[in-house]
Design an enzyme around this catalytic site. Structure first.
Site, short mmCIF file in Angstrom:
data_model
loop_
_atom_site.label_atom_id
_atom_site.label_comp_id
_atom_site.label_asym_id
_atom_site.label_seq_id
_atom_site.Cartn_x
_atom_site.Cartn_y
_atom_site.Cartn_z
N LYS A 1 0.86 -1.18 0.00
CA LYS A 1 0.00 0.00 0.00
C LYS A 1 0.89 1.22 0.00
CE LYS A 1 -4.44 0.76 -0.05
NZ LYS A 1 -5.48 -0.13 -0.60
P1 NAD Z 1 -12.89 7.24 -3.26
O1 NAD Z 1 -12.00 8.35 -2.86
O2 NAD Z 1 -13.20 7.04 -4.70
O3 NAD Z 1 -14.30 7.38 -2.49
C1 NAD Z 1 -14.41 7.49 -1.11
C2 NAD Z 1 -15.82 7.96 -0.80
O4 NAD Z 1 -16.03 7.98 0.60
C3 NAD Z 1 -16.09 9.39 -1.28
O5 NAD Z 1 -17.43 9.45 -1.75
C4 NAD Z 1 -15.95 10.20 0.00
O6 NAD Z 1 -16.64 11.43 -0.04
C5 NAD Z 1 -16.55 9.23 0.98
N1 NAD Z 1 -16.22 9.49 2.39
C6 NAD Z 1 -15.06 9.85 2.95
N2 NAD Z 1 -15.19 10.01 4.26
C7 NAD Z 1 -16.48 9.72 4.56
C8 NAD Z 1 -17.25 9.69 5.73
N3 NAD Z 1 -16.70 9.98 6.92
N4 NAD Z 1 -18.55 9.36 5.65
C9 NAD Z 1 -19.11 9.05 4.47
N5 NAD Z 1 -18.44 9.06 3.32
C10 NAD Z 1 -17.14 9.39 3.36
O7 NAD Z 1 -12.27 5.93 -2.63
P2 NAD Z 1 -12.56 4.42 -3.05
O8 NAD Z 1 -11.52 4.00 -3.99
O9 NAD Z 1 -14.01 4.27 -3.41
O10 NAD Z 1 -12.26 3.67 -1.68
C11 NAD Z 1 -13.22 3.52 -0.65
C12 NAD Z 1 -12.82 2.37 0.25
O11 NAD Z 1 -12.74 1.17 -0.51
C13 NAD Z 1 -11.45 2.49 0.93
O12 NAD Z 1 -11.51 1.84 2.17
C14 NAD Z 1 -10.54 1.73 -0.01
O13 NAD Z 1 -9.35 1.30 0.62
C15 NAD Z 1 -11.45 0.59 -0.37
N6 NAD Z 1 -11.11 -0.13 -1.61
C16 NAD Z 1 -10.98 0.53 -2.79
C17 NAD Z 1 -10.71 -0.18 -3.94
C18 NAD Z 1 -10.64 0.46 -5.29
O14 NAD Z 1 -10.53 -0.27 -6.28
N7 NAD Z 1 -10.70 1.77 -5.41
C19 NAD Z 1 -10.55 -1.57 -3.88
C20 NAD Z 1 -10.70 -2.22 -2.66
C21 NAD Z 1 -10.99 -1.48 -1.53
#
Ligand code: NAD
Length: 414
Positions: free
Chosen positions: A104
């Site tokens: 990461k």
């Molecule tokens: P992103 O930045 O695209 O989206 C994150 C979302 O969460 C945004 O809409 C943001 O406004 C919202 N957010 C942030 N803080 C918040 C809060 N306190 N309450 C409500 N909403 C809140 O990020 P992402 O890529 O969608 O990642 C989200 C999660 O999924 C993370 O934990 C990440 O590690 C995990 N993840 C992502 C991927 C990927 O392919 N992008 C894969 C596996 C896991």
């Protein structure tokens, strides 16, 4: 004070490793990151000033292959957070059977306050700083919170400029035009949808009309929401960092996404009522899908969660205390290292396509993803049943077993 996620990741490991027959020394090796890089680097800002940013790249384990893991841009990024996320990546890749170890990266910054030019400067410099660890054979980054296709394109270009030729396989989650994969944008959300639908089936809950609540409407949450809605479920509430929206009759999530893309938030969407994030997590529903950050459901609010299933789109949204409280209430948890593994799975497909310079059709990608998700879910549930453990522990047992086996077969060098 939020719980330290690295401590949480290690507690989860310690709970699971007791079911895996390995020596104490090997267990200690597996609960420790292999290498950790801290970089402090200057970035030229739009007003001609120079700001120093701190970034990290952690490789947790490389027994199964090169490391894979996203890059996060967020003000709360810390070395311990990156360590936890790298460790979870190791178990995740092993659970779905990918030939990768976990990594990461992250930079402490608030991307919302930086211009596109500043973000490009920051990304290209960070990519250069971590290029001692990054390569198609060694470590392949991907998007995470606060980064996306645009940043991956800059990383691919920066790395390629230094090599003197294009190296698309150095990073995944790229735009299609430069070696990205069909299906990657939706892959994490699609995996969440697949594991959720399988779980509903097993619990004899009809998908049609099932109430779904999604926290976080980003790269994971938005596709998870509209793909589940397309299968007949009713998405009643969605939130982002600014706030949430609620409509008990069901939201049109594609329409909401169009609104959120234009406004950069779901807040203010007229075809729903506003709802606070804390309240949203406590709505009565069949499926709650946290897709934001860690530590969202804790000992404090877990007693008030009224979902039947929690599908962890995010990494680490539940603390171990919340796990126990929800287990006592009979809530079924689809653990992060399984539930959100669709993203890294299609990232793996992207990497394979880039290495072969041969690209697959979208149906093939989605079908292969479906098979891997269903097979992995079944495997985790079998372990949970056989060992009489919760689903998170079962998933970690599967991951740890596979990595430990690779370590033992390879032997301890020298
Ligand atoms: P992103 O930045 O695209 O989206 C994150 C979302 O969460 C945004 O809409 C943001 O406004 C919202 N957010 C942030 N803080 C918040 C809060 N306190 N309450 C409500 N909403 C809140 O990020 P992402 O890529 O969608 O990642 C989200 C999660 O999924 C993370 O934990 C990440 O590690 C995990 N993840 C992502 C991927 C990927 O392919 N992008 C894969 C596996 C896991």
């Amino acid at each position: 004070m939020a719980e330290n996620v690295y401590e949480i990741a290690r507690r989860q490991f310690d709970k699971a490793v007791r079911y895996v027959n390995i020596k104490t020394g090997i267990a200690e090796y597996l609960r420790t990151p292999k290498r950790e890089l801290i970089v402090n680097f200057p970035v030229e800002m739009d007003d001609d000033s120079v700001r120093v940013f701190t970034g990290y790249r952690v490789h947790h384990n490389t027994a199964l292959g090169p490391t894979k893991g996203g890059i996060r841009y967020h003000p709360d990024v810390s070395l311990d957070e990156v360590r936890a996320l790298a460790m979870w990546m190791t178990w995740k890749c092993a659970v779905v059977g990918l030939p990768y170890g976990g990594a990461k990266g992250g930079v402490i910054c608030d991307p919302k306050t930086l211009s596109a030019r500043e973000l490009e400067n920051l990304t290209r410099r960070y990519a250069t700083e971590i290029s001692v660890l990054m390569s198609p054979q060694g470590d392949i980054p991907a998007p995470d919170v606060g980064t996306g296709e645009r940043e991956m394109a800059w990383i691919m270009d920066t790395y390629s400029m230094h090599r003197g030729y294009s190296v698309p396989a150095v990073v995944t989650g790229k735009p299609l035009a430069i070696g990205g994969s069909l299906g990657r944008n939706e892959a994490t959300g699609r995996g969440v949808m697949i594991t959720t639908l399988e779980t509903l089936k097993r619990k004899n809950i009809p998908v049609e009309g099932a109430r779904v609540v999604v926290q976080g409407f980003g790269k994971v949450g938005a596709p998870a929401a509209y793909l589940i809605e397309e299968r007949g479920a009713k998405v009643i509430a969605v939130s982002d960092a600014q706030g949430g929206v609620y409509n008990p009759r069901g939201l049109d999530t594609r329409d909401l996404l169009a609104y959120a893309s234009a406004q950069r938030t779901v807040e203010g969407y007229k075809k729903a009522e506003p709802i606070a994030n804390a309240e949203l997590l406590e709505l009565e529903c069949e499926v709650l899908i946290p897709c934001a950050l860690e530590n969202q459901i804790t000992a404090t609010n877990a007693p008030r969660v009224r979902a039947k299933i929690v599908a962890e789109g995010a990494n680490g949204p539940l603390t171990p205390e919340a796990d126990e409280i929800l287990a006592d209430k009979g809530v079924f948890i689809i653990p992060d290292v399984l539930c959100n593994a669709g993203g890294v799975t299609v990232s793996y497909f992207e990497w394979v396509q880039d290495l072969q310079s041969f690209f697959w059709g979208e149906d093939e990608i989605n079908e292969r993803l479906r098979q891997i998700m269903v097979r992995s879910l079944n495997h985790v549930l079998r372990i949970a049943y056989e060992k009489n453990v919760d689903t998170r522990t079962a998933a970690q047992i599967l991951g740890i077993q596979r990595v430990a086996e690779a370590v033992l077969i390879r032997g301890i060098y020298p």
